[in-house]
Enzyme design. Sequence first.
Site, PDB file in Angstrom:
ATOM      1  N   ARG A  55       1.990   3.379  16.266  1.00  0.00           N
ATOM      2  CA  ARG A  55       2.847   2.978  15.134  1.00  0.00           C
ATOM      3  C   ARG A  55       3.921   1.976  15.547  1.00  0.00           C
ATOM      4  O   ARG A  55       5.034   2.003  15.018  1.00  0.00           O
ATOM      5  CB  ARG A  55       3.528   4.190  14.490  1.00  0.00           C
ATOM      6  CG  ARG A  55       2.613   5.130  13.766  1.00  0.00           C
ATOM      7  CD  ARG A  55       2.296   4.593  12.368  1.00  0.00           C
ATOM      8  NE  ARG A  55       1.209   5.363  11.795  1.00  0.00           N
ATOM      9  CZ  ARG A  55       1.385   6.419  11.017  1.00  0.00           C
ATOM     10  NH1 ARG A  55       2.594   6.785  10.701  1.00  0.00           N
ATOM     11  NH2 ARG A  55       0.351   7.068  10.552  1.00  0.00           N
ATOM     12  N   ARG A  87       7.500   0.872   9.946  1.00  0.00           N
ATOM     13  CA  ARG A  87       8.813   0.923   9.307  1.00  0.00           C
ATOM     14  C   ARG A  87       9.998   0.843  10.239  1.00  0.00           C
ATOM     15  O   ARG A  87      11.124   0.656   9.777  1.00  0.00           O
ATOM     16  CB  ARG A  87       8.905   2.177   8.437  1.00  0.00           C
ATOM     17  CG  ARG A  87       8.111   2.014   7.154  1.00  0.00           C
ATOM     18  CD  ARG A  87       8.011   3.299   6.403  1.00  0.00           C
ATOM     19  NE  ARG A  87       7.237   4.259   7.181  1.00  0.00           N
ATOM     20  CZ  ARG A  87       6.949   5.480   6.757  1.00  0.00           C
ATOM     21  NH1 ARG A  87       7.381   5.893   5.590  1.00  0.00           N
ATOM     22  NH2 ARG A  87       6.231   6.285   7.504  1.00  0.00           N
ATOM     23  N   ARG A 100       6.294  -6.095   3.799  1.00  0.00           N
ATOM     24  CA  ARG A 100       5.557  -5.116   2.998  1.00  0.00           C
ATOM     25  C   ARG A 100       6.160  -4.920   1.606  1.00  0.00           C
ATOM     26  O   ARG A 100       5.495  -4.334   0.737  1.00  0.00           O
ATOM     27  CB  ARG A 100       5.565  -3.765   3.723  1.00  0.00           C
ATOM     28  CG  ARG A 100       4.391  -3.488   4.663  1.00  0.00           C
ATOM     29  CD  ARG A 100       3.072  -3.275   3.937  1.00  0.00           C
ATOM     30  NE  ARG A 100       3.200  -2.423   2.766  1.00  0.00           N
ATOM     31  CZ  ARG A 100       3.328  -1.098   2.799  1.00  0.00           C
ATOM     32  NH1 ARG A 100       3.291  -0.454   3.935  1.00  0.00           N
ATOM     33  NH2 ARG A 100       3.460  -0.402   1.688  1.00  0.00           N
ATOM     34  N   ASP A 148      -5.272   1.733   8.612  1.00  0.00           N
ATOM     35  CA  ASP A 148      -5.017   3.164   8.481  1.00  0.00           C
ATOM     36  C   ASP A 148      -6.339   3.903   8.609  1.00  0.00           C
ATOM     37  O   ASP A 148      -7.397   3.342   8.318  1.00  0.00           O
ATOM     38  CB  ASP A 148      -4.354   3.494   7.137  1.00  0.00           C
ATOM     39  CG  ASP A 148      -3.756   4.904   7.153  1.00  0.00           C
ATOM     40  OD1 ASP A 148      -2.624   5.061   7.628  1.00  0.00           O
ATOM     41  OD2 ASP A 148      -4.459   5.854   6.765  1.00  0.00           O
ATOM     42  N   TYR A 186      -7.910  15.663   5.681  1.00  0.00           N
ATOM     43  CA  TYR A 186      -7.310  15.038   4.485  1.00  0.00           C
ATOM     44  C   TYR A 186      -8.214  15.208   3.274  1.00  0.00           C
ATOM     45  O   TYR A 186      -7.741  15.480   2.165  1.00  0.00           O
ATOM     46  CB  TYR A 186      -7.035  13.548   4.742  1.00  0.00           C
ATOM     47  CG  TYR A 186      -5.795  13.321   5.578  1.00  0.00           C
ATOM     48  CD1 TYR A 186      -4.530  13.532   5.046  1.00  0.00           C
ATOM     49  CD2 TYR A 186      -5.889  12.889   6.895  1.00  0.00           C
ATOM     50  CE1 TYR A 186      -3.383  13.334   5.811  1.00  0.00           C
ATOM     51  CE2 TYR A 186      -4.751  12.686   7.667  1.00  0.00           C
ATOM     52  CZ  TYR A 186      -3.501  12.915   7.118  1.00  0.00           C
ATOM     53  OH  TYR A 186      -2.376  12.719   7.878  1.00  0.00           O
TER      54      TYR A 186
HETATM   55  O1  CP3 Z   1      -0.138   2.441  15.179  1.00  0.00           O
HETATM   56  C1  CP3 Z   1      -0.047   1.374  14.557  1.00  0.00           C
HETATM   57  O2  CP3 Z   1       0.958   0.626  14.638  1.00  0.00           O
HETATM   58  C2  CP3 Z   1      -1.238   0.893  13.766  1.00  0.00           C
HETATM   59  C3  CP3 Z   1      -1.297   1.252  12.415  1.00  0.00           C
HETATM   60  C4  CP3 Z   1      -1.627   2.670  11.975  1.00  0.00           C
HETATM   61  C5  CP3 Z   1      -1.162   3.176  10.734  1.00  0.00           C
HETATM   62  N1  CP3 Z   1      -1.737   4.376  10.510  1.00  0.00           N
HETATM   63  C6  CP3 Z   1      -0.252   2.457   9.837  1.00  0.00           C
HETATM   64  C7  CP3 Z   1       0.482   3.218   8.825  1.00  0.00           C
HETATM   65  C8  CP3 Z   1      -2.438   3.640  12.528  1.00  0.00           C
HETATM   66  C9  CP3 Z   1      -3.132   3.629  13.861  1.00  0.00           C
HETATM   67  C10 CP3 Z   1      -2.509   4.710  11.591  1.00  0.00           C
HETATM   68  C11 CP3 Z   1      -3.340   5.892  11.786  1.00  0.00           C
HETATM   69  C12 CP3 Z   1      -3.061   7.078  10.982  1.00  0.00           C
HETATM   70  N2  CP3 Z   1      -2.848   7.170   9.640  1.00  0.00           N
HETATM   71  C13 CP3 Z   1      -3.102   8.380  11.519  1.00  0.00           C
HETATM   72  C14 CP3 Z   1      -3.371   8.712  12.946  1.00  0.00           C
HETATM   73  C15 CP3 Z   1      -2.169   8.456  13.766  1.00  0.00           C
HETATM   74  C16 CP3 Z   1      -1.108   9.486  13.624  1.00  0.00           C
HETATM   75  O3  CP3 Z   1      -0.017   9.128  13.194  1.00  0.00           O
HETATM   76  O4  CP3 Z   1      -1.380  10.646  13.985  1.00  0.00           O
HETATM   77  C17 CP3 Z   1      -2.847   9.274  10.471  1.00  0.00           C
HETATM   78  C18 CP3 Z   1      -2.754  10.781  10.568  1.00  0.00           C
HETATM   79  C19 CP3 Z   1      -2.710   8.496   9.290  1.00  0.00           C
HETATM   80  C20 CP3 Z   1      -2.469   8.981   7.915  1.00  0.00           C
HETATM   81  C21 CP3 Z   1      -1.175   8.427   7.418  1.00  0.00           C
HETATM   82  N3  CP3 Z   1      -1.048   7.158   6.898  1.00  0.00           N
HETATM   83  C22 CP3 Z   1       0.116   9.003   7.469  1.00  0.00           C
HETATM   84  C23 CP3 Z   1       0.429  10.383   7.986  1.00  0.00           C
HETATM   85  C24 CP3 Z   1       1.024   8.058   6.972  1.00  0.00           C
HETATM   86  C25 CP3 Z   1       2.542   8.154   6.903  1.00  0.00           C
HETATM   87  C26 CP3 Z   1       3.027   8.505   5.549  1.00  0.00           C
HETATM   88  C27 CP3 Z   1       4.508   8.177   5.422  1.00  0.00           C
HETATM   89  O5  CP3 Z   1       4.831   7.351   4.561  1.00  0.00           O
HETATM   90  O6  CP3 Z   1       5.300   8.744   6.182  1.00  0.00           O
HETATM   91  C28 CP3 Z   1       0.275   6.921   6.614  1.00  0.00           C
HETATM   92  C29 CP3 Z   1       0.810   5.655   6.113  1.00  0.00           C
HETATM   93  C30 CP3 Z   1       0.979   4.620   7.151  1.00  0.00           C
HETATM   94  N4  CP3 Z   1       0.000   4.237   8.030  1.00  0.00           N
HETATM   95  C31 CP3 Z   1       2.122   3.828   7.382  1.00  0.00           C
HETATM   96  C32 CP3 Z   1       1.813   2.921   8.409  1.00  0.00           C
HETATM   97  C33 CP3 Z   1       2.681   1.846   8.979  1.00  0.00           C
HETATM   98  C34 CP3 Z   1       3.410   3.915   6.613  1.00  0.00           C
HETATM   99  C35 CP3 Z   1       3.207   3.231   5.291  1.00  0.00           C
HETATM  100  C36 CP3 Z   1       4.335   2.325   4.912  1.00  0.00           C
HETATM  101  O7  CP3 Z   1       4.886   1.593   5.743  1.00  0.00           O
HETATM  102  O8  CP3 Z   1       4.626   2.303   3.699  1.00  0.00           O
END
Ligand code: CP3
Length: 354
Positions: A40, A44, A53, A89, A164
Amino acid sequence: MTPDQAISNPPAAAPPEPEPLLLRAAKGEQVDHPPVWFMRQAGRSLPEYRELRAGTRMLEACRTPDLVTEITLQPVRRHGVDAAILFSDIVVPLVAAGLDIEIVPGTGPVVASPISDAADVSKIRGLDPADIEDIAVAVRQLVAELGDVPLIGFAGAPYTLASYLIEGGPSKDHARTKALMHSRPDVWHALLGKLALISAVFVRVQVDAGASAIQLFDSWAGGLSAADYAEFVLPHSQGVFAALGPAAVPAIHFGVGTGELLDLMRRAGANVVGVDWRIPLDVAAERIGGRTPVQGNLDPALLLADWPVVEAAVRRIVAEGRRAPGHIFNLGHGVLPETDPGVLTRVVELVHSL
Ligand code: CP3
């Protein structure tokens, strides 16, 4: 050309470029300091990400190659990390395969019709590479822009994706997931088999477009016993790595709270095992047989502590990593949104200086 000419005029070959640090560490080669990137790292914690974004839904951003490229590059420019990770994602390939999922800010993926029986599973169609041509375009653009910096591609592992789809969204105990696994093993294995194929296509498209390594995220597998993991999850994660083939790029396998599963996760086919902050890297390296490199493992919460705390933890982790057959420095899970990005840059500088 005569043999004599060949000897007196050797071709003016440039000295071979050393392979990027990340790939050398992933192979267990000796390196001066560990490569470093952050799960990540795009996201954010970066004001430039929040600005870019604004007004665009997460899944729409993930399907827009120019946005994916720019967001992926932001942390590379800012922090000087040793790898980029594709901005996307784990649910992107599921949506591309026709499932109705939204990523709700502050919550995570929310599934319109959660899966509960064989009929639901039979409706899931496969993923065709043509469904994610935009991802291939983004990866090709990124590889061209990144030069020597490797791009890590990724996918969600079948278990975490299934959690999920069955829960309908994020869950603390994954109770429905475990109930389905045990009471309907036929439905369970059919579902995970389909998800493994979808994940395999997702990573294959990224590798074919030029990604240098991949990471399989089984973020929530740590909630399972080793016995359940071995019976209900391992064969399917193995399927994802097997689909990549033996000549493919290095593969990292990561989950949270997986101290008791690390060796099974290695056996799934990983070249590098990701470790969260709960156990020291040298202990983890021993648990996986002493021959496989590790990745990790700074507690992301510590990045909010005073710098001397962060510095001491980074130094300890690098020292513990030196006792493993290879170490890629990372966090034990993703960067928290409230992290000061300046601290991440300092961590990169510190790791590079050690
Ligand atoms: O790591 C990186 O920088 C690459 C991008 C990446 C994202 N999601 C971007 C993202 C990666 C590798 C993921 C994988 C992902 N997504 C996982 C596995 C990694 C982990 O964290 O365990 C999981 C479980 C998800 C599912 C998911 N998508 C979650 C739990 C969330 C967060 C929700 C929140 O708003 O707190 C997302 C959304 C997400 N994926 C964001 C980002 C940058 C946030 C969305 C935003 O910026 O509005």
